[in-house]
Design a protein around this motif. Structure first.
Motif, PDB file in Angstrom:
ATOM      1  N   LEU A  82     -68.111  38.799 -16.765  1.00  0.00           N
ATOM      2  CA  LEU A  82     -69.378  38.134 -16.444  1.00  0.00           C
ATOM      3  C   LEU A  82     -69.614  36.955 -17.370  1.00  0.00           C
ATOM      4  O   LEU A  82     -69.985  35.854 -16.930  1.00  0.00           O
ATOM      5  CB  LEU A  82     -70.512  39.156 -16.528  1.00  0.00           C
ATOM      6  N   ILE A  83     -69.413  37.168 -18.679  1.00  0.00           N
ATOM      7  CA  ILE A  83     -69.634  36.076 -19.636  1.00  0.00           C
ATOM      8  C   ILE A  83     -68.624  34.961 -19.408  1.00  0.00           C
ATOM      9  O   ILE A  83     -68.960  33.762 -19.467  1.00  0.00           O
ATOM     10  CB  ILE A  83     -69.547  36.624 -21.074  1.00  0.00           C
ATOM     11  N   ASP A  84     -67.380  35.334 -19.158  1.00  0.00           N
ATOM     12  CA  ASP A  84     -66.352  34.317 -18.933  1.00  0.00           C
ATOM     13  C   ASP A  84     -66.685  33.467 -17.713  1.00  0.00           C
ATOM     14  O   ASP A  84     -66.464  32.244 -17.710  1.00  0.00           O
ATOM     15  CB  ASP A  84     -65.000  35.001 -18.763  1.00  0.00           C
ATOM     16  N   ALA A  85     -67.237  34.077 -16.661  1.00  0.00           N
ATOM     17  CA  ALA A  85     -67.608  33.312 -15.470  1.00  0.00           C
ATOM     18  C   ALA A  85     -68.725  32.326 -15.782  1.00  0.00           C
ATOM     19  O   ALA A  85     -68.711  31.179 -15.294  1.00  0.00           O
ATOM     20  CB  ALA A  85     -68.026  34.264 -14.352  1.00  0.00           C
ATOM     21  N   VAL A  86     -69.706  32.736 -16.589  1.00  0.00           N
ATOM     22  CA  VAL A  86     -70.788  31.819 -16.967  1.00  0.00           C
ATOM     23  C   VAL A  86     -70.243  30.660 -17.785  1.00  0.00           C
ATOM     24  O   VAL A  86     -70.611  29.488 -17.585  1.00  0.00           O
ATOM     25  CB  VAL A  86     -71.877  32.583 -17.744  1.00  0.00           C
ATOM     26  N   VAL A  87     -69.349  30.962 -18.722  1.00  0.00           N
ATOM     27  CA  VAL A  87     -68.772  29.895 -19.550  1.00  0.00           C
ATOM     28  C   VAL A  87     -67.962  28.919 -18.691  1.00  0.00           C
ATOM     29  O   VAL A  87     -67.992  27.698 -18.905  1.00  0.00           O
ATOM     30  CB  VAL A  87     -67.904  30.529 -20.659  1.00  0.00           C
ATOM     31  N   GLU A  88     -67.232  29.429 -17.711  1.00  0.00           N
ATOM     32  CA  GLU A  88     -66.457  28.557 -16.824  1.00  0.00           C
ATOM     33  C   GLU A  88     -67.353  27.605 -16.054  1.00  0.00           C
ATOM     34  O   GLU A  88     -66.967  26.444 -15.783  1.00  0.00           O
ATOM     35  CB  GLU A  88     -65.627  29.406 -15.853  1.00  0.00           C
ATOM     36  N   ASP A  89     -68.554  28.061 -15.676  1.00  0.00           N
ATOM     37  CA  ASP A  89     -69.482  27.148 -14.984  1.00  0.00           C
ATOM     38  C   ASP A  89     -69.823  25.957 -15.873  1.00  0.00           C
ATOM     39  O   ASP A  89     -69.917  24.819 -15.383  1.00  0.00           O
ATOM     40  CB  ASP A  89     -70.752  27.902 -14.592  1.00  0.00           C
ATOM     41  N   PHE A  90     -70.029  26.197 -17.158  1.00  0.00           N
ATOM     42  CA  PHE A  90     -70.329  25.080 -18.063  1.00  0.00           C
ATOM     43  C   PHE A  90     -69.103  24.196 -18.280  1.00  0.00           C
ATOM     44  O   PHE A  90     -69.239  22.985 -18.427  1.00  0.00           O
ATOM     45  CB  PHE A  90     -70.842  25.632 -19.404  1.00  0.00           C
ATOM     46  N   ARG A  91     -67.922  24.805 -18.336  1.00  0.00           N
ATOM     47  CA  ARG A  91     -66.716  23.991 -18.492  1.00  0.00           C
ATOM     48  C   ARG A  91     -66.496  23.089 -17.288  1.00  0.00           C
ATOM     49  O   ARG A  91     -66.011  21.951 -17.418  1.00  0.00           O
ATOM     50  CB  ARG A  91     -65.513  24.900 -18.693  1.00  0.00           C
ATOM     51  N   ASP A  92     -66.837  23.592 -16.108  1.00  0.00           N
ATOM     52  CA  ASP A  92     -66.717  22.757 -14.902  1.00  0.00           C
ATOM     53  C   ASP A  92     -67.611  21.533 -14.984  1.00  0.00           C
ATOM     54  O   ASP A  92     -67.338  20.505 -14.317  1.00  0.00           O
ATOM     55  CB  ASP A  92     -67.052  23.578 -13.660  1.00  0.00           C
ATOM     56  N   ARG A 147     -76.787  32.475 -19.449  1.00  0.00           N
ATOM     57  CA  ARG A 147     -76.787  31.047 -19.127  1.00  0.00           C
ATOM     58  C   ARG A 147     -77.923  30.320 -19.853  1.00  0.00           C
ATOM     59  O   ARG A 147     -77.727  29.205 -20.371  1.00  0.00           O
ATOM     60  CB  ARG A 147     -76.911  30.847 -17.625  1.00  0.00           C
ATOM     61  N   ASN A 148     -79.097  30.946 -19.908  1.00  0.00           N
ATOM     62  CA  ASN A 148     -80.217  30.287 -20.589  1.00  0.00           C
ATOM     63  C   ASN A 148     -79.925  30.079 -22.071  1.00  0.00           C
ATOM     64  O   ASN A 148     -80.264  29.045 -22.653  1.00  0.00           O
ATOM     65  CB  ASN A 148     -81.482  31.121 -20.424  1.00  0.00           C
ATOM     66  N   LEU A 149     -79.314  31.080 -22.703  1.00  0.00           N
ATOM     67  CA  LEU A 149     -78.986  30.916 -24.125  1.00  0.00           C
ATOM     68  C   LEU A 149     -77.956  29.808 -24.322  1.00  0.00           C
ATOM     69  O   LEU A 149     -78.063  29.010 -25.273  1.00  0.00           O
ATOM     70  CB  LEU A 149     -78.457  32.232 -24.693  1.00  0.00           C
ATOM     71  N   ILE A 150     -76.947  29.741 -23.460  1.00  0.00           N
ATOM     72  CA  ILE A 150     -75.937  28.683 -23.598  1.00  0.00           C
ATOM     73  C   ILE A 150     -76.558  27.318 -23.336  1.00  0.00           C
ATOM     74  O   ILE A 150     -76.250  26.324 -24.025  1.00  0.00           O
ATOM     75  CB  ILE A 150     -74.750  28.957 -22.657  1.00  0.00           C
ATOM     76  N   GLU A 151     -77.436  27.214 -22.327  1.00  0.00           N
ATOM     77  CA  GLU A 151     -78.101  25.939 -22.050  1.00  0.00           C
ATOM     78  C   GLU A 151     -78.907  25.465 -23.252  1.00  0.00           C
ATOM     79  O   GLU A 151     -78.879  24.274 -23.602  1.00  0.00           O
ATOM     80  CB  GLU A 151     -79.015  26.095 -20.838  1.00  0.00           C
ATOM     81  N   ASN A 152     -79.645  26.398 -23.890  1.00  0.00           N
ATOM     82  CA  ASN A 152     -80.399  26.006 -25.079  1.00  0.00           C
ATOM     83  C   ASN A 152     -79.471  25.565 -26.196  1.00  0.00           C
ATOM     84  O   ASN A 152     -79.768  24.596 -26.914  1.00  0.00           O
ATOM     85  CB  ASN A 152     -81.267  27.170 -25.551  1.00  0.00           C
TER      86      ASN A 152
END
Length: 453
Positions: free
Chosen positions: A317-327, A354-359
């Motif tokens: 799940l975390i890896d999928a969220v990180v991949e969205d940001f890498r895209d 996602r909210n934590l990574i966005e911040n």
């Protein structure tokens, strides 16, 4: 103290029974001592004074005859001896000695020393000079009273009489009575307490597991009337809560529809703006309003999520969220972690991460470092950045909606919005929590802690 209701009730009743039995024992012991005084000590004192009076006055005045001693009508053994027959070191009864001395003083008979002892008699105790019948009676009653009164110039007046040692039997008798009382009273009390506590435990479990909108059946009202009243109040309260949440959802749906419609119309109208910069700025503002509206609706509806919990690979799940940001060409890294199956609502947890990574990306220097740290009883998800950090006294305040720090992490706006507030609400709904901490050397670390299930 026991934690359960039945245990506390049983303990209080047990203490009350023990105190009552202790008072009863004290009263019985005092009564037994008074009875023994009347049956043994009183006649013994009378017999000694009578013998002393006869020795002091050869023609004494007639006195009432002393009663016979205890133990099947055995007579008192009163003798005049030249020396004290009681061996030194025997435990003395000063209360009996005082009664004897006072009786001699009242009779006007001078005395010297007064010695009184009580000796235990059992099967192994030798009784020299005692007849077999008397020895048998002494062993039956358990003891012997020995008194020696010094008559100056005449010798020692001695008395030997049976002494009942009934206190020990009384102790065992009361102990047996107390045990019977405990069995007769405490066992029904424990059963009654469990009967009362069982529906209360069911009510506590239902209250802890209450989830609005799940349509749980009302609890059965059972137990005493007071307990049934509490269960009935809980059932009525749960119905009111569900009704209020249903009304809130309908209101939020209407608000969301009414706000999205004019925003969509504005999005269409800005296409007619000729200036590209103005048109892009307007589009960004509308997109920000849409995201804020979505966050508000998500936060308001979090208490009744429509997504059911499922088994999820948290690392994937975390890896999928990180991949969205890498895209999106964002500098977000994630260290490889072992597969970890956990039960949660994946959509909501994905949004919290996602909210934590966005911040971190927006306010922490444009990059983020994500780690998954499994533990024995919990799992930690760390999102770190290299930004300016947050003052220590403001770390808790940034979780409040629309918090604006005086020293902004973003020099342009300084706003935090609803991202952290929504993330914390999602994590707490899953049974965990979020904590913020400044990193050594600069930056901020947001840590999600989830219990293993």
């Amino acid at each position: 103290m026991p934690k359960s209701l039945a245990g506390q009730m049983a303990l209080l009743v047990a203490i009350a029974l023990f105190l009552a039995q202790a008072i009863n024992f004290a009263m019985l012991l005092r009564e037994r001592q008074a009875y023994r005084y009347g049956q043994v000590i009183g006649p013994a004192v009378t017999r000694l004074v009578d013998a002393g009076d006869r020795l002091a006055n050869p023609t004494p005045t007639p006195r009432p005859r002393a009663p016979r001693g205890p133990g099947r009508g055995a007579p008192w053994n009163v003798q005049l001896m030249p020396a004290n027959p009681i061996a030194a070191g025997q435990p003395r009864r000063e209360d009996i000695e005082g009664d004897i001395r006072k009786a001699f003083q009242d009779a006007g008979i001078p005395v010297g020393q007064v010695i009184a002892t009580v000796q235990r008699i059992d099967e192994q105790h030798p009784l020299p000079g005692v007849s077999p019948d008397r020895a048998k009676r002494l062993r039956q009653i358990g003891g012997e009273l020995r008194v020696a009164v010094e008559l100056p110039g005449k010798g020692w007046l001695t008395l030997r009489s049976g002494w009942s040692r009934a206190e020990r039997g009384l102790i065992w008798q009361l102990a047996a009575q107390t045990l019977i009382l405990y069995i007769v009273v405490l066992i029904p009390l424990l059963l009654a307490g469990r009967r009362i506590a069982r529906p209360l435990r069911t009510l506590a479990q239902a209250a802890r597991g209450f989830r609005p909108g799940e349509g749980a059946e009302p609890l059965e009202e059972r137990g005493p009337s007071d307990v049934r009243a509490v269960i009935g109040a809980y059932n009525a309260l749960s119905l009111r809560v569900n009704a209020m949440l249903d009304e809130k959802d309908r209101m939020l749906g209407a608000i969301g529809h009414d706000l999205r419609t004019p925003l969509a119309a504005l999005r269409v109208r800005i296409e007619s703006v000729e200036d590209d910069d103005d048109r892009a700025r307007m589009a960004d503002i509308i997109d920000e309003m849409n995201r804020t509206l979505e966050d508000i609706l998500s936060l308001a509806r979090l208490g009744r999520p429509s997504e059911p919990p499922t088994d999820v690979d948290l690392s994937a799940l975390i890896d999928a969220v990180v991949e969205d940001f890498r895209d999106l060409d964002q500098d977000v890294t994630f260290e490889e972690a072992p597969r970890l199956r956990m039960r949660m609502r994946p959509g909501l947890m994905r949004r919290a991460v996602r909210n934590l990574i966005e911040n971190a990306v927006k306010y922490g220097g444009g990059s983020a470092e994500v780690q998954l740290l499994p533990g024995e009883k919990s799992v930690a998800i760390e999102v770190a950045d290299r930004g300016p950090g947050i003052p220590e006294d403001k770390l808790a305040a940034v979780f409040d909606p629309f918090t604006r720090l005086e020293t902004s992490r973003n020099r342009e706006t300084g706003g935090i919005g609803l991202g952290l507030a929504l993330a914390r609400a999602i994590v707490r709904d899953a049974g965990g929590d979020i904590a913020l901490a400044n990193r050594q050397g600069g930056g901020l670390t947001a840590t999600i802690t989830l219990p293993k299930t």
